[in-house]
Every structure is written in structure tokens, then in C-alpha cells.
Enzyme design. Structure first.
Site, mmCIF file in Angstrom:
data_model
loop_
_atom_site.group_PDB
_atom_site.id
_atom_site.type_symbol
_atom_site.label_atom_id
_atom_site.label_comp_id
_atom_site.label_asym_id
_atom_site.label_seq_id
_atom_site.Cartn_x
_atom_site.Cartn_y
_atom_site.Cartn_z
ATOM 1 N N TYR A 1 -6.200 12.678 9.270
ATOM 2 C CA TYR A 1 -5.255 13.795 9.217
ATOM 3 C C TYR A 1 -5.613 14.899 10.214
ATOM 4 O O TYR A 1 -5.079 16.008 10.137
ATOM 5 C CB TYR A 1 -5.250 14.410 7.809
ATOM 6 C CG TYR A 1 -4.334 13.729 6.813
ATOM 7 C CD1 TYR A 1 -4.312 12.351 6.663
ATOM 8 C CD2 TYR A 1 -3.503 14.481 5.990
ATOM 9 C CE1 TYR A 1 -3.493 11.739 5.734
ATOM 10 C CE2 TYR A 1 -2.679 13.872 5.060
ATOM 11 C CZ TYR A 1 -2.679 12.509 4.933
ATOM 12 O OH TYR A 1 -1.867 11.922 4.012
ATOM 13 N N LYS B 1 -13.419 1.020 5.916
ATOM 14 C CA LYS B 1 -12.896 -0.210 6.520
ATOM 15 C C LYS B 1 -13.803 -0.490 7.715
ATOM 16 O O LYS B 1 -13.362 -0.611 8.850
ATOM 17 C CB LYS B 1 -11.427 0.008 6.944
ATOM 18 C CG LYS B 1 -10.726 -1.247 7.436
ATOM 19 C CD LYS B 1 -10.478 -2.277 6.364
ATOM 20 C CE LYS B 1 -9.915 -3.539 6.984
ATOM 21 N NZ LYS B 1 -9.830 -4.668 6.036
ATOM 22 N N ASP C 1 -9.014 -2.379 1.398
ATOM 23 C CA ASP C 1 -8.112 -3.417 0.887
ATOM 24 C C ASP C 1 -8.625 -3.979 -0.441
ATOM 25 O O ASP C 1 -7.855 -4.189 -1.385
ATOM 26 C CB ASP C 1 -7.892 -4.525 1.930
ATOM 27 C CG ASP C 1 -9.171 -4.938 2.637
ATOM 28 O OD1 ASP C 1 -10.118 -4.137 2.677
ATOM 29 O OD2 ASP C 1 -9.239 -6.076 3.131
ATOM 30 N N ASP D 1 -5.489 9.129 0.028
ATOM 31 C CA ASP D 1 -4.095 9.514 -0.258
ATOM 32 C C ASP D 1 -3.358 8.288 -0.798
ATOM 33 O O ASP D 1 -2.670 8.354 -1.821
ATOM 34 C CB ASP D 1 -3.427 10.036 1.022
ATOM 35 C CG ASP D 1 -2.010 10.536 0.752
ATOM 36 O OD1 ASP D 1 -1.770 11.073 -0.333
ATOM 37 O OD2 ASP D 1 -1.137 10.369 1.620
ATOM 38 N N ASP E 1 -2.193 7.168 -5.006
ATOM 39 C CA ASP E 1 -0.862 6.812 -5.529
ATOM 40 C C ASP E 1 -0.975 5.594 -6.451
ATOM 41 O O ASP E 1 -0.262 5.501 -7.459
ATOM 42 C CB ASP E 1 0.116 6.508 -4.390
ATOM 43 C CG ASP E 1 0.903 7.754 -3.977
ATOM 44 O OD1 ASP E 1 0.339 8.861 -4.077
ATOM 45 O OD2 ASP E 1 2.069 7.624 -3.571
HETATM 46 N N1 GGG Z 1 2.598 18.319 -4.191
HETATM 47 C C1 GGG Z 1 2.639 18.609 -2.834
HETATM 48 C C2 GGG Z 1 3.429 17.578 -2.078
HETATM 49 O O1 GGG Z 1 4.589 17.751 -1.852
HETATM 50 N N2 GGG Z 1 2.775 16.488 -1.723
HETATM 51 C C3 GGG Z 1 3.425 15.405 -1.083
HETATM 52 C C4 GGG Z 1 2.760 14.921 0.138
HETATM 53 O O2 GGG Z 1 3.402 14.303 0.951
HETATM 54 N N3 GGG Z 1 1.472 15.143 0.298
HETATM 55 C C5 GGG Z 1 0.767 14.664 1.402
HETATM 56 C C6 GGG Z 1 -0.687 14.696 1.206
HETATM 57 O O3 GGG Z 1 -1.186 15.062 0.138
HETATM 58 O O4 GGG Z 1 -1.380 14.323 2.129
#
Ligand code: GGG
Length: 354
Positions: free
Chosen positions: A137, A189, A222, A246, A250
Site C-alpha cells: 500500500y 509469499k 495461499d 486485508d 475478509d
Molecule cells: N470502513 C472503512 C472502509 O470503507 N473500508 C473499505 C476499504 O476499502 N478499506 C480498504 C482497506 O482497509 O485497505
């Protein structure tokens, strides 16, 4: 009476709906614990962009700096490119305040059904610690021959020894403080990325030697994705780079039942700057404005904020109230299979708080 100044950025989409719910809970818990919150609302995000051509004003960081913490809803709008919204608001705040530890707990609350067949409430209980200021990032790169047929894009990851060392150390210290497994899993990785990820592996091994009581594990990203599904109960603290965690967080959000339960904290562990608390979910334009978004991820994030502000008892009460509502299973938003509204779920939490 303890007073905290909280910068509030509701942002976009469902952010505008969940933030008032977190404020309701903070106000109620504040009354119980003699804490007063001075909320400073900043109307930044997509609407600000449409009006002024930027997601937040030029002096935004200076406005946020004196606050004790930042509460953020969501950023993102279908009519604005995602890299514009993210790089215009969320990422500059994380970097300006050196919020290098992004902490994303994954706990399967009793009463919530995981999409996985095996786990029951409490079986999944781990924390994803995401490096939050560099890595993939870092926004280093550029275009050559932009918008020409021969266009080239270069995006460089930045891994510093200091950056890796401090996030890995944070993960070990978190593992020491947790009650259960006392284990840190490192995600890389390094079979394919022979520089940055090798530096990560080496640094991880060095830090690990300073924590002999903590079990360690190293997984390729992975394999980690697979094992989050196959054996989620085996994890305690998971540490990895900005992008990898990130994505992995999820997966951890969905195996605990819903993205609507996934809370997060962007921490400056050294407490030089305000830390920022936000639900993991984004602006969810598909459900925005319908009054059905799950407020619990934001309420749990506000709970993490209380903990960071060293209001531990109040934080535990907020989490216990959320856990009680989930255990009863009566009042739930549609993401958890219910029919309740955002406001009704918050009211149920307030009732539990008494
Ligand atoms: N809750 C904040 C939000 O909108 N997060 C969505 C997002 O795309 N976040 C990217 C990240 O955390 O890198």
C-alpha cells in the site's frame, strides 16, 4: 468525569447509517461510566469530493491531530474510482498518524452461525494483525506512456526492516496478552517474492527468538487462505503485510458469520497520534439508505476505541452487550438472517447495557 474528543468521519454509503448507532452506544456507556464524549463531526467523503474535488480538505490532518481518537464509517462511492476515495481519505490518515498496526479480531459469537460446517460459538477466536503503513500500500510507482497503447504501470511494495520488526513485535506482544493459545502465525509469499518476503521471514525469526514462550508458525498466504477455512480454530494471532491481511481479514470476517460483525482498529501503539476505529466493511452501496446495515461491526469498533482509551471496563460491557444480543438471536439484521433494522439492533444493545 473523563472527557474524550472523538473525531467522527461517517464517510459514505452505510457509513452514514452505522456511525450514529455507535454514537448512541458510546453515549449510553459514557453515562454509566462517567465518560463524556465531545464528538467532532467531519463531513468528508464522496459528497465533499463532488463539491470540492477532494475527499477531505487540505488541512484535514491538522484538524484530526488534537483529537483523542477517530471513528470512521466507510469510504467509497460507485461514481468515484476506488483508488481516489481510498487514497483521498483512509490511507493518508493511517500514514499521517503512523497507525502501523491494523487489528482485526475474528471471534465467532455464540448464537451466530458460521458458513463453515464445524465451528460453534467461541471455536473461532483469533486476531489478524495487518501491517498498515507500508508494504503493497506504499503508493510508490507511476505510469509511463499513460493512456497510450504502450502504457506501463509500476507499483512498488516497500518493506522496511523497521516496519516489519515493529508489526511483528506488536503481534507477539498481543499474543502474550491474550488468554488462549499464545501463538503467532506469520504470513508471507517468500517462495515467489524473494526480497521483501525474505526480509519479513528473517525479521519474524529474529523477533520470535525474543518470545520463547510463544508458539510460531509461518504460512504462505495461499496456504493461510486455505487454513482459515480448514482449521480456523488453530489460529491465535496472525501477522502479515498490508495487502495479504486485508484479503485474509475478509475471509476471517465471513467465517465468523458476517462482514457486519468485523471490527477493526488502526493503532499507533506508541500513542503519539490519534488511532482510528472503523468497521472492516466498506460503504456497501447496494444496501445503503435502506436502514438494514448491521451496526454491530461499528459498535464493536467503538468498543475497541474504548479499550484503547483505557476505558477497559466500558469496552468489555459494550462487547458483552453485543454478545448477549447475538446469543439471544431475536434481533438481527438481514446479513445474519434476521429482519430487524439497524436502529432496532442498536436499541437491543442499549437495552442490554441497561
Ligand atoms: N470502513 C472503512 C472502509 O470503507 N473500508 C473499505 C476499504 O476499502 N478499506 C480498504 C482497506 O482497509 O485497505
Amino acid at each position: 468525569m473523563k472527557t474524550f474528543t472523538i473525531a467522527v468521519i461517517a464517510g459514505d454509503g452505510v457509513g452514514i447509517e452505522v456511525i450514529p448507532q455507535a454514537k448512541r452506544v458510546l453515549e449510553r456507556i459514557g453515562k454509566k461510566h462517567d465518560i463524556s464524549f465531545a464528538f467532532q463531526d467531519f463531513e468528508w467523503g464522496a459528497e465533499h469530493f463532488f463539491r470540492w474535488g477532494r475527499m477531505m480538505p487540505a488541512g484535514a490532518i491538522d484538524l484530526l491531530q488534537p483529537c483523542d481518537a477517530i471513528l470512521l464509517g466507510a469510504v467509497g462511492h460507485p461514481e468515484i474510482a476506488d483508488h481516489t476515495t481510498l487514497n483521498g481519505l483512509l490511507l493518508p490518515i493511517r500514514r499521517a498518524f503512523d497507525q502501523y498496526a491494523n487489528v482485526r479480531p475474528a471471534y465467532l459469537y455464540p448464537g451466530v452461525v458460521s458458513p463453515l460446517a464445524k465451528p460453534r460459538g467461541g471455536d473461532i477466536d483469533f486476531v489478524v494483525v495487518r501491517e498498515n503503513t507500508e508494504g503493497e500500500y506504499a503508493q510508490v510507482g507511476g505510469f509511463v506512456y499513460q493512456l497510450q497503447p504502450e502504457e506501463v504501470a509500476i507499483q512498488t511494495s516497500v518493506f522496511t526492516r523497521r516496519g516489519v520488526e515493529r508489526i511483528v513485535r506488536f503481534a507477539f506482544e498481543l499474543a502474550v496478552s491474550r488468554e488462549k493459545k499464545k501463538k503467532v502465525t506469520s504470513i508471507t509469499k517468500s517462495n515467489a517474492q524473494g526480497y521483501s518476503m525474505v526480509l519479513w521471514d528473517r525479521t519474524f525469526d529474529e523477533v520470535a527468538r525474543q518470545f520463547p514462550g510463544i508458539e510460531t508458525e509461518s504460512l504462505l498466504v495461499d496456504a493461510a487462505a486455505m487454513n482459515f477455512i480448514r482449521r480456523p480454530e488453530s489460529f491465535d494471532v496472525v501477522v502479515g503485510s498490508n495487502l495479504f491481511c486485508d484479503i485474509l481479514s475478509d475471509i476471517s470476517a465471513i467465517i465468523i458469520g458476517s462482514m457486519g460483525l468485523a471490527a477493526s482498529a488502526n493503532l499507533d501503539p506508541l500513542r503519539r497520534y490519534p488511532s482510528m476505529f472503523e468497521p472492516v466493511h466498506g460503504s456497501a452501496p447496494d444496501i445503503a439508505g435502506k436502514g438494514v446495515v448491521n451496526p454491530l461491526a461499528t459498535i464493536l469498533s467503538a468498543g475497541m476505541m474504548l479499550d484503547h482509551l483505557q476505558m477497559g471496563e466500558a469496552a468489555r460491557e459494550v462487547e458483552a452487550a453485543v454478545a448477549a444480543v447475538l446469543a439471544e438471536g431475536q434481533v438481527r439484521t438481514p446479513d445474519l438472517g434476521g429482519k430487524s433494522s439497524t436502529e432496532e439492533v442498536t436499541s437491543a444493545v442499549l437495552e442490554k447495557l441497561g
